[in-house]
Motif scaffolding. Structure first.
Motif, PDB file in Angstrom:
ATOM      1  N   TRP A  71       4.355   5.884   9.916  1.00 56.76           N
ATOM      2  CA  TRP A  71       3.706   6.389   8.712  1.00 56.76           C
ATOM      3  C   TRP A  71       2.879   7.658   8.951  1.00 56.76           C
ATOM      4  CZ3 TRP A  71      -1.177   6.217  10.388  1.00 56.76           C
ATOM      5  CH2 TRP A  71      -1.514   5.219  11.307  1.00 56.76           C
ATOM      6  N   MET A 149       4.208   1.748   5.260  1.00 62.29           N
ATOM      7  CA  MET A 149       3.919   2.962   4.496  1.00 62.29           C
ATOM      8  C   MET A 149       4.838   4.085   4.964  1.00 62.29           C
ATOM      9  SD  MET A 149       1.567   2.563   2.204  1.00 62.29           S
ATOM     10  CE  MET A 149       0.169   1.527   1.733  1.00 62.29           C
ATOM     11  N   ASN A 179       2.954  -6.428   4.109  1.00 61.16           N
ATOM     12  CA  ASN A 179       2.932  -5.011   3.750  1.00 61.16           C
ATOM     13  C   ASN A 179       3.132  -4.717   2.266  1.00 61.16           C
ATOM     14  OD1 ASN A 179       2.333  -4.159   6.325  1.00 61.16           O
ATOM     15  ND2 ASN A 179       4.436  -3.660   6.886  1.00 61.16           N
ATOM     16  N   THR A 183       1.237  -1.956  -1.090  1.00 64.40           N
ATOM     17  CA  THR A 183       2.127  -0.802  -1.176  1.00 64.40           C
ATOM     18  C   THR A 183       2.610  -0.577  -2.600  1.00 64.40           C
ATOM     19  OG1 THR A 183       2.886  -1.274   1.078  1.00 64.40           O
ATOM     20  CG2 THR A 183       4.193   0.263  -0.216  1.00 64.40           C
TER      21      THR A 183
END
Length: 302
Positions: A71, A149, A179, A183
Motif C-alpha cells: 500500500w 489498501m 481488512n 476499506t
C-alpha cells in the motif's frame, strides 16, 4: 489444515516468536519481521541465526509477509519498482533455503487524486504485477495477493479483475477477514460505504488459498492511509470471522489460518506488567481464542 500467525506481534526477536508459536502448540510462523526489520532485509548473519533457531525448535516459516507492491508502493514509480524486484530476488533466495512456498504480496498503493480504474494506472499495475508473479512462478513460489489498501482491495471486482489479467496458476489469494471493515467499497460511487467482509469473501472464495484472521470495528476516517479501527479478538468485531470460518470448513477448505491480531495493550488486564509481556500474552490469547472459535465452528459440521 494448520494454524500460524504473524508472530512478530508477539515479540521482536526470533526467540520470542518461536516461544509464542510453541506455547500455542503450533509449528508455523508467517514471518514478517525480525527485530523490526522485514525478514527479506535482515543481514545474512542474522538470517543464518534465524534459520538455526527455527531448525532447533522444529518450527517452519510457511509464508513470507513481504512488503512487495504494498500500500506504500506507487505503480508509476519505476525506481521504486526496481527496489521491489530486488526485494523479491532476496526473498526468493531465503524462501528456497527455508522451503517456504508462499509469499504475501499486494497490488500497489491507491494513488491519491487519480481514478484507480484509469487505463494508465491499471496497465501499469497489471504489467508490473505480472512480472512479479512470473518471477515467483519460475522459482516455484506462489504469490498470494492480500485484500488490503491496494488496487485489488478496492472491491471484490478489482480482485477478480487482477485474477483475470494475471495469467498464472501461481497467483492466488490470501483473504484477510478484517481488512474490508475499514476499506471503501469502490463498487459504489462517492461517498463510499465500507466493504462487507462476507460479501467480499463470498465473491472470491473459489480463489482463496490462505486466510488471515483479523477482526475489528470501524471508528472513523483519518488523514492517514488507514482509518481508525478498534481491533478485537476474533469473532468480536465486524469481520464476519465466525461466519467465514464456518463457510470455509463447509466448502472443504484445507489450508492455513494465520492470525494477525493488531491488538493494543489495552486488550489485556491493566497491571504492572511490561508492555512486551502484555504484547506477548495478547498474541497467545488471540491464538487460543481463535482455536476455540475454530473448534466451535468445526463442531457445527458434525
Amino acid at each position: 489444515m494448520y494454524f500460524t500467525g504473524f508472530a512478530d506481534e508477539a515479540g521482536d526477536s526470533i526467540e520470542t516468536q518461536i516461544k509464542a508459536t510453541l506455547e500455542l502448540g503450533w509449528n508455523h510462523i508467517e514471518s514478517r519481521s525480525i527485530n523490526n526489520i522485514n525478514t527479506t532485509d535482515i543481514g545474512e548473519n542474522e538470517f543464518d541465526y534465524v534459520c538455526e533457531k527455527l531448525d532447533e525448535n522444529k518450527v517452519r516459516i510457511n509464508c513470507f509477509g513481504s512488503a512487495i507492491a504494498n500500500w506504500s508502493k506507487d505503480p508509476r514509480d519505476e525506481s521504486g519498482f526496481q527496489e521491489n524486484l530486488e526485494s523479491l530476488s532476496r526473498a526468493i533466495t531465503r524462501m528456497q533455503r527455508l522451503g517456504t512456498k508462499y509469499l504475501r504480496g499486494m497490488s500497489f498503493k491507491i494513488v491519491k487524486d487519480v481514478e484507480p480504474d484509469s487505463p494508465d494506472i491499471e496497465r501499469s499495475i497489471f504489467e508490473k504485477l505480472s512480472l512479479l508473479v512470473k518471477i515467483c512462478e519460475d522459482a516455484g513460489i506462489i504469490y498470494l495477493h492480500e485484500n488490503c489498501m491496494n488496487y485489488g482491495g478496492l472491491s471484490h471486482a478489482h480482485t477478480l479483475r487482477l485474477l483475470d489479467k494475471i495469467h498464472s496458476s501461481n497467483f492466488k489469494l490470501v483473504f484477510d477477514t478484517g481488512n474490508p471493515v475499514g476499506t471503501d467499497n469502490h463498487l459504489d460511487k462517492p461517498p463510499y460505504k465500507k466493504q462487507s467482509s462476507w460479501e467480499f469473501y463470498s465473491n472470491v472464495r473459489e480463489f482463496i488459498e490462505y486466510v488471515h484472521i483479523k477482526d475489528c470495528i470501524f471508528i472513523k476516517e483519518t488523514d492517514q492511509i488507514f482509518p481508525e479501527l478498534y481491533f478485537t479478538f476474533p469473532g468480536e468485531g465486524h469481520g464476519d470471522v465466525r461466519k467465514i470460518v464456518y463457510d470455509l470448513l463447509k466448502t472443504g477448505y484445507d489450508g492455513g489460518f494465520s492470525i494477525e491480531p493488531h491488538l493494543s495493550v489495552v486488550h489485556h488486564e491493566q497491571s504492572e506488567k511490561p508492555v512486551d509481556l502484555i504484547r506477548y500474552q495478547n498474541y497467545v490469547d488471540y491464538g487460543m481464542k481463535f482455536m476455540n472459535l475454530f473448534q466451535e465452528e468445526s463442531a457445527r459440521m458434525r
